[in-house]
Motif scaffolding. Sequence first.
Motif, short mmCIF file in Angstrom:
data_model
loop_
_atom_site.label_atom_id
_atom_site.label_comp_id
_atom_site.label_asym_id
_atom_site.label_seq_id
_atom_site.Cartn_x
_atom_site.Cartn_y
_atom_site.Cartn_z
N GLN A 1 0.83 -1.20 0.00
CA GLN A 1 0.00 0.00 0.00
C GLN A 1 0.87 1.25 0.00
O GLN A 1 1.99 1.23 0.46
CB GLN A 1 -0.95 0.01 1.20
N SER A 2 0.31 2.33 -0.52
CA SER A 2 1.03 3.60 -0.52
C SER A 2 0.97 4.21 0.87
O SER A 2 0.15 3.84 1.71
CB SER A 2 0.40 4.55 -1.54
N ILE A 3 1.81 5.19 1.11
CA ILE A 3 1.81 5.88 2.39
C ILE A 3 0.49 6.64 2.55
O ILE A 3 -0.06 6.73 3.66
CB ILE A 3 3.04 6.81 2.56
N VAL A 4 -0.06 7.15 1.46
CA VAL A 4 -1.35 7.85 1.50
C VAL A 4 -2.46 6.89 1.93
O VAL A 4 -3.28 7.22 2.79
CB VAL A 4 -1.65 8.50 0.13
N THR A 5 -2.47 5.70 1.38
CA THR A 5 -3.45 4.69 1.76
C THR A 5 -3.30 4.31 3.23
O THR A 5 -4.29 4.17 3.95
CB THR A 5 -3.32 3.43 0.88
N ALA A 6 -2.07 4.18 3.69
CA ALA A 6 -1.82 3.85 5.10
C ALA A 6 -2.38 4.93 6.02
O ALA A 6 -2.99 4.63 7.06
CB ALA A 6 -0.32 3.66 5.35
N ARG B 1 -6.31 4.74 5.92
CA ARG B 1 -6.77 3.55 6.65
C ARG B 1 -6.62 3.72 8.16
O ARG B 1 -7.49 3.31 8.93
CB ARG B 1 -6.01 2.32 6.19
N ALA B 2 -5.52 4.30 8.58
CA ALA B 2 -5.29 4.48 10.02
C ALA B 2 -6.32 5.44 10.61
O ALA B 2 -6.86 5.20 11.70
CB ALA B 2 -3.87 5.00 10.27
N PRO C 1 -15.95 3.71 7.50
CA PRO C 1 -15.33 3.34 6.22
C PRO C 1 -14.44 4.45 5.65
O PRO C 1 -14.72 5.64 5.82
CB PRO C 1 -16.52 3.10 5.29
N VAL C 2 -13.41 4.03 4.97
CA VAL C 2 -12.46 4.96 4.34
C VAL C 2 -13.20 5.94 3.43
O VAL C 2 -12.88 7.13 3.41
CB VAL C 2 -11.41 4.16 3.54
N GLU C 3 -14.19 5.45 2.72
CA GLU C 3 -14.90 6.26 1.74
C GLU C 3 -15.64 7.45 2.35
O GLU C 3 -16.01 8.38 1.65
CB GLU C 3 -15.92 5.40 0.97
N PRO D 1 -11.40 14.17 1.71
CA PRO D 1 -10.20 13.95 0.91
C PRO D 1 -8.93 14.35 1.70
O PRO D 1 -8.92 15.38 2.36
CB PRO D 1 -10.37 14.87 -0.30
N LEU D 2 -7.91 13.51 1.62
CA LEU D 2 -6.65 13.81 2.31
C LEU D 2 -6.07 15.13 1.81
O LEU D 2 -5.47 15.88 2.56
CB LEU D 2 -5.65 12.67 2.11
#
Length: 83
Positions: free
Chosen positions: A16-21, A24-25, A33-35, A39-40
């Motif tokens: 996973q990318s650092i953005v995904t990590a 998710r965290a 849920p992430v959704e 937006p980051l």
Amino acid sequence: MSGISPTVIEVHGTDQSIVTAVVRAVATAERRPVETLPPLADSINPDALTTCIADANTDGHVAFDYSGYRVVVDTDGTVTVDG
């Protein structure tokens, strides 16, 4: 954010990318849920975050606020979320 949340730590892996990590965290801390997260990019430039962490050749970290949490990303890929 409701109440005090425990610190969530996730280690960025090769899957996973650092953005995904990060997302998710924070989703884990929020217990949603992430959704449903904002937006980051509303908090930090995802490309700049990736560049800072992936291209780092020294120890360090990037800290920022996202969705009501303090997020710290270490150059070793550790993501810490504190609420």
